[in-house]
Design a protein around this motif. Sequence first.
Motif, PDB file in Angstrom:
ATOM      1  N   VAL A  23       0.836  -1.210   0.000  1.00 53.65           N
ATOM      2  CA  VAL A  23       0.000   0.000   0.000  1.00 53.65           C
ATOM      3  C   VAL A  23       0.864   1.250   0.000  1.00 53.65           C
ATOM      4  O   VAL A  23       0.615   2.204  -0.760  1.00 53.65           O
ATOM      5  CB  VAL A  23      -0.948  -0.013   1.210  1.00 53.65           C
ATOM      6  N   MET A  24       1.921   1.258   0.820  1.00 50.80           N
ATOM      7  CA  MET A  24       2.760   2.446   0.931  1.00 50.80           C
ATOM      8  C   MET A  24       3.638   2.635  -0.296  1.00 50.80           C
ATOM      9  O   MET A  24       3.935   3.773  -0.677  1.00 50.80           O
ATOM     10  CB  MET A  24       3.618   2.363   2.195  1.00 50.80           C
ATOM     11  N   VAL A  25       4.074   1.556  -0.944  1.00 48.19           N
ATOM     12  CA  VAL A  25       4.823   1.699  -2.196  1.00 48.19           C
ATOM     13  C   VAL A  25       3.938   2.351  -3.254  1.00 48.19           C
ATOM     14  O   VAL A  25       4.367   3.262  -3.982  1.00 48.19           O
ATOM     15  CB  VAL A  25       5.346   0.334  -2.688  1.00 48.19           C
ATOM     16  N   ALA A  26       2.686   1.902  -3.331  1.00 50.90           N
ATOM     17  CA  ALA A  26       1.756   2.501  -4.289  1.00 50.90           C
ATOM     18  C   ALA A  26       1.547   3.979  -3.985  1.00 50.90           C
ATOM     19  O   ALA A  26       1.575   4.825  -4.885  1.00 50.90           O
ATOM     20  CB  ALA A  26       0.421   1.758  -4.250  1.00 50.90           C
ATOM     21  N   SER A  27       1.353   4.295  -2.707  1.00 52.29           N
ATOM     22  CA  SER A  27       1.077   5.679  -2.323  1.00 52.29           C
ATOM     23  C   SER A  27       2.285   6.590  -2.529  1.00 52.29           C
ATOM     24  O   SER A  27       2.154   7.703  -3.033  1.00 52.29           O
ATOM     25  CB  SER A  27       0.639   5.735  -0.857  1.00 52.29           C
ATOM     26  N   SER A  28       3.471   6.103  -2.150  1.00 49.03           N
ATOM     27  CA  SER A  28       4.652   6.963  -2.162  1.00 49.03           C
ATOM     28  C   SER A  28       5.271   7.126  -3.541  1.00 49.03           C
ATOM     29  O   SER A  28       6.094   8.029  -3.747  1.00 49.03           O
ATOM     30  CB  SER A  28       5.711   6.399  -1.203  1.00 49.03           C
ATOM     31  N   SER A  29       4.903   6.272  -4.500  1.00 46.21           N
ATOM     32  CA  SER A  29       5.591   6.293  -5.795  1.00 46.21           C
ATOM     33  C   SER A  29       4.741   6.811  -6.947  1.00 46.21           C
ATOM     34  O   SER A  29       5.240   6.924  -8.068  1.00 46.21           O
ATOM     35  CB  SER A  29       6.069   4.876  -6.144  1.00 46.21           C
ATOM     36  N   VAL A  30       3.463   7.128  -6.715  1.00 46.48           N
ATOM     37  CA  VAL A  30       2.580   7.455  -7.842  1.00 46.48           C
ATOM     38  C   VAL A  30       3.081   8.661  -8.640  1.00 46.48           C
ATOM     39  O   VAL A  30       3.069   8.645  -9.873  1.00 46.48           O
ATOM     40  CB  VAL A  30       1.136   7.691  -7.352  1.00 46.48           C
ATOM     41  N   SER A  31       3.538   9.679  -7.947  1.00 41.79           N
ATOM     42  CA  SER A  31       3.962  10.892  -8.645  1.00 41.79           C
ATOM     43  C   SER A  31       5.229  10.655  -9.451  1.00 41.79           C
ATOM     44  O   SER A  31       5.322  11.042 -10.627  1.00 41.79           O
ATOM     45  CB  SER A  31       4.174  12.026  -7.638  1.00 41.79           C
ATOM     46  N   VAL A  32       6.207  10.023  -8.822  1.00 42.43           N
ATOM     47  CA  VAL A  32       7.472   9.744  -9.507  1.00 42.43           C
ATOM     48  C   VAL A  32       7.244   8.789 -10.668  1.00 42.43           C
ATOM     49  O   VAL A  32       7.792   8.973 -11.765  1.00 42.43           O
ATOM     50  CB  VAL A  32       8.500   9.158  -8.522  1.00 42.43           C
ATOM     51  N   ALA A  33       6.432   7.770 -10.448  1.00 44.00           N
ATOM     52  CA  ALA A  33       6.171   6.793 -11.501  1.00 44.00           C
ATOM     53  C   ALA A  33       5.458   7.434 -12.685  1.00 44.00           C
ATOM     54  O   ALA A  33       5.785   7.153 -13.848  1.00 44.00           O
ATOM     55  CB  ALA A  33       5.342   5.643 -10.939  1.00 44.00           C
ATOM     56  N   ALA A  34       4.475   8.296 -12.414  1.00 44.86           N
ATOM     57  CA  ALA A  34       3.742   8.950 -13.499  1.00 44.86           C
ATOM     58  C   ALA A  34       4.661   9.851 -14.312  1.00 44.86           C
ATOM     59  O   ALA A  34       4.559   9.901 -15.547  1.00 44.86           O
ATOM     60  CB  ALA A  34       2.582   9.755 -12.922  1.00 44.86           C
ATOM     61  N   ARG A  35       5.579  10.533 -13.642  1.00 49.98           N
ATOM     62  CA  ARG A  35       6.490  11.438 -14.348  1.00 49.98           C
ATOM     63  C   ARG A  35       7.529  10.670 -15.149  1.00 49.98           C
ATOM     64  O   ARG A  35       7.839  11.031 -16.292  1.00 49.98           O
ATOM     65  CB  ARG A  35       7.191  12.356 -13.354  1.00 49.98           C
TER      66      ARG A  35
END
Length: 383
Positions: A23-35
């Motif tokens: 859950v926290m990997v999904a939450s913490s990485s969404v912005s970086v992953a999208a960019r």
Amino acid sequence: MFVGAVDLPMLIVSLAILGLGLVMVASSSVSVAARETGNAFYFFDRQAVYALLGIGAAVFAFNTRLAMWERSGMALLLFTYFLLLMVLIPGIGHQVNGSIRWIGFGAFNVQVSEPTKLFMAIYLAGYLVRRQGEVCNTLRGFAKPMLVMVIAAALLLVEPDYGSAVTLLAMGLGMLFLGGARLSQFALFLLLTLIAVAVLAVSSPYRVERLTGFLNPWAHPYSSGYQLTQSLIAIGGGSWWGVGLGESVQKLFYLPEAHNDFLFAVLAEELGLVGIVLVVVLFSFLVFRGFRIGARAAEAGNPFAANLAYGLTIWIGMQAFINMAVNMGILPTKGLTLPLMSYGGSSMVINCMALGFLQRIHRETVEGDATPARGRRRRRRAT
């Protein structure tokens, strides 16, 4: 039969930590992953695959007899040194953020420090069985396994991977202490270690800054103290209950490695002190169960299983403590992941495998399959 063979409380806690980590990997990485990739769940998808591979590794460890691993200790030690040397060869080792820690195997990069900790625990557990009297009664018996650990730690420092080197030595010392080594031997080794650290620090101003910079990161908030100050802002911003899952501000390109080494800081910001306490309690319970499994194996007459359980538990507990301490500015930055939670394939698979070994130890203890490997070989020769 299967339920009785599994330490159910440890299994539940392990899955809880793993699930919270996803859950926290999904939450913490969404912005970086999208960019970086155009897919907001890029890191989560890969972490989910790593988790499935880790569960597979845990099942493999759970269904493999400990006697086989005890007999393979020396081969695993040599393979460990092989990996630690290979990663330092230009063209084979992959460099990321100034450290050469990974070897590529097809689509995956393996961080060699992770199997190093597991294989060293297996080797040392077997050594303590073979040389129990020597370890307890002579300095030489203590020095030989520590030399093995120091060589591996030195190779890790060349990468450099300070956190894994510290964890490896702490695991080795803990296993030797629980294996019966004298307290005076520990005092001598710690004294020599402190002298070596002092010499290394004085020889390089960079090392002095690295060792002391965490004491006042606000003195250099935009250079050497940047990552820690952003982590502290995240933790402080979480207050009691957090800003809400997915609502972290620091993960929006402020906090580097938000889904990796500093995932705990994002968790603290989004879930607050309640989330921090939850993670600490979960890992504390995991460590408690690990030591209990080791104690029961010792009572059942399987010293290899007991030593291995102690080593794996010290490793996971120490790594979790160091990661959380680094995030809160208690220790200098070490580059260690939070077991079962931080993003990373090597760490996930090896940590799950370690937990599989703990479950196997519990299984052999409760089922009475605790005859040491050497005893079985002697029994076969006698018949």
